[in-house]
Design a protein around this motif. Sequence first.
Motif, PDB file in Angstrom:
ATOM      1  N   THR A  26       3.942  11.559  -1.300  1.00 46.92           N
ATOM      2  CA  THR A  26       5.204  11.386  -0.745  1.00 46.92           C
ATOM      3  C   THR A  26       5.033  11.073   0.850  1.00 46.92           C
ATOM      4  OG1 THR A  26       5.330  13.475  -0.383  1.00 46.92           O
ATOM      5  CG2 THR A  26       6.388  12.890  -2.465  1.00 46.92           C
ATOM      6  N   HIS A  27       6.624  10.782   1.174  1.00 46.96           N
ATOM      7  CA  HIS A  27       6.544  10.463   2.589  1.00 46.96           C
ATOM      8  C   HIS A  27       5.984  11.554   3.759  1.00 46.96           C
ATOM      9  CE1 HIS A  27      10.201   7.423   1.936  1.00 46.96           C
ATOM     10  NE2 HIS A  27       8.677   6.705   1.804  1.00 46.96           N
ATOM     11  N   CYS A  28       5.547  11.140   4.868  1.00 46.34           N
ATOM     12  CA  CYS A  28       4.805  11.955   5.687  1.00 46.34           C
ATOM     13  C   CYS A  28       5.782  11.774   6.987  1.00 46.34           C
ATOM     14  CB  CYS A  28       3.563  11.327   6.092  1.00 46.34           C
ATOM     15  SG  CYS A  28       2.449  11.880   7.310  1.00 46.34           S
ATOM     16  N   SER A  44       0.797  -1.219  -0.017  1.00 46.51           N
ATOM     17  CA  SER A  44       0.056  -0.083   0.015  1.00 46.51           C
ATOM     18  C   SER A  44       0.713   1.279   0.088  1.00 46.51           C
ATOM     19  CB  SER A  44      -0.910  -0.064   1.272  1.00 46.51           C
ATOM     20  OG  SER A  44      -0.154  -0.309   2.324  1.00 46.51           O
ATOM     21  N   HIS A  45       1.968   1.192   0.689  1.00 43.15           N
ATOM     22  CA  HIS A  45       2.832   2.342   0.746  1.00 43.15           C
ATOM     23  C   HIS A  45       3.444   2.739  -0.658  1.00 43.15           C
ATOM     24  CE1 HIS A  45       6.360   4.537   2.686  1.00 43.15           C
ATOM     25  NE2 HIS A  45       7.013   4.516   1.654  1.00 43.15           N
ATOM     26  N   GLU A  46       3.867   1.701  -1.252  1.00 48.95           N
ATOM     27  CA  GLU A  46       4.593   1.836  -2.651  1.00 48.95           C
ATOM     28  C   GLU A  46       3.456   2.252  -3.565  1.00 48.95           C
ATOM     29  OE1 GLU A  46       7.849   2.237  -2.743  1.00 48.95           O
ATOM     30  OE2 GLU A  46       8.336   1.106  -0.979  1.00 48.95           O
ATOM     31  N   THR A  47       2.464   1.651  -3.543  1.00 52.30           N
ATOM     32  CA  THR A  47       1.335   2.050  -4.449  1.00 52.30           C
ATOM     33  C   THR A  47       0.993   3.417  -4.282  1.00 52.30           C
ATOM     34  OG1 THR A  47       0.821  -0.035  -4.366  1.00 52.30           O
ATOM     35  CG2 THR A  47      -0.690   1.201  -5.656  1.00 52.30           C
ATOM     36  N   ALA A  48       0.800   3.876  -2.960  1.00 52.97           N
ATOM     37  CA  ALA A  48       0.607   5.549  -2.927  1.00 52.97           C
ATOM     38  C   ALA A  48       1.618   6.434  -3.401  1.00 52.97           C
ATOM     39  CB  ALA A  48       0.340   5.482  -1.218  1.00 52.97           C
ATOM     40  N   HIS A  49       2.817   5.664  -3.406  1.00 50.25           N
ATOM     41  CA  HIS A  49       3.969   6.424  -3.916  1.00 50.25           C
ATOM     42  C   HIS A  49       3.586   6.835  -5.458  1.00 50.25           C
ATOM     43  CE1 HIS A  49       6.795   7.300  -0.798  1.00 50.25           C
ATOM     44  NE2 HIS A  49       7.042   6.109  -0.694  1.00 50.25           N
ATOM     45  N   MET A  50       2.988   5.665  -6.129  1.00 50.53           N
ATOM     46  CA  MET A  50       2.782   5.752  -7.461  1.00 50.53           C
ATOM     47  C   MET A  50       1.792   6.755  -7.927  1.00 50.53           C
ATOM     48  SD  MET A  50       2.791   2.047  -8.897  1.00 50.53           S
ATOM     49  CE  MET A  50       4.408   1.187  -9.447  1.00 50.53           C
TER      50      MET A  50
HETATM   51 ZN    ZN Z   1       8.430   5.312   0.577  1.00 49.40          ZN
END
Ligand code: ZN
Length: 288
Positions: free
Chosen positions: A214-216, A204-210
């Motif tokens: 960005t990082h929180c 989920s983290h990496e797909t959200a990057h797509m």
């Molecule tokens: Zn990340």
Amino acid sequence: MKNLFLLLLFQILWVACSDNQQWKVAQQLKPLDSIKDKVLEGDWLTEHNESSIAFNTYQDQHPITGDTLRKYLYLAKIGSFDTAATAIADITCAYLKAFFLIDVKVSQVFSLRQIPATNIRSNGQLDAAYILDSLLFPALPADALSMIALTAEDLYPGNNWNYVFGLASLQKRVGVWSIARFISARGKPVSFEKALCRTLHVASHETAHMFGITHCKTYECNMNGSNSLPELDRQVPWLCHECLAKLCWNRNTKVKDHLQSMQAFYQKYLPDHIALQYYESALAMLSE
Ligand SMILES: [Zn+2]
Ligand SMILES: [Zn+2]
């Protein structure tokens, strides 16, 4: 002509209002968020000087969003999967569907034979950059918003690196993640639930990057950067209210719909996980 102008103005105002509406709804969840103030030696934030991106700035960056043509998230597999790894991949598919409220299509299985011997190290590690550029990108379907691939093999991103959990290309809309280090530690298997939770978190983290998120660094959040497995294991799998507002704007979905689908996921697959309590509390806080 005047009517057309008024119609356009109405549409612009309607879109702006609906953006702000989900932002306002997400603000109701702020009391549930913990400020990220505990940073241990070796953690991501001790080595990366990143700044948080505000909601308005995120909108202005025009991140990748779905449309009527590109509307599916494809989940592919690379190499062989045993029974546990297959179950992890199947549940990850359900999780991504619930998290992003997107249709997920299980894509083809790529054979290790499709990777040249020069891109496989003698210890079996696969070249993640080759996978992105030469395996996934050429196979990206026309209706794909993005394609991610899971593999049970270990990955390396370049000659100077020992290993990498995963690698993604925003421009090419493809990413690959390994579950090898999630399912065993120094040759010893970890519990199925732990391996599953790590995979769900990273997927989920990496797909959200797509989706350009960005990082929180403000709140404890799924979008916190992670430097190691121990740091990953300390993090929460849900999004803080600010990152959730970005996701809902991007996906044109409601905060409540995201919370309800995530609640249903945890009820079905991980009923003892603390995330279920989070989603139940979050839904109870929404006033509509
Ligand atoms: Zn990340
Ligand atoms: Zn966040």
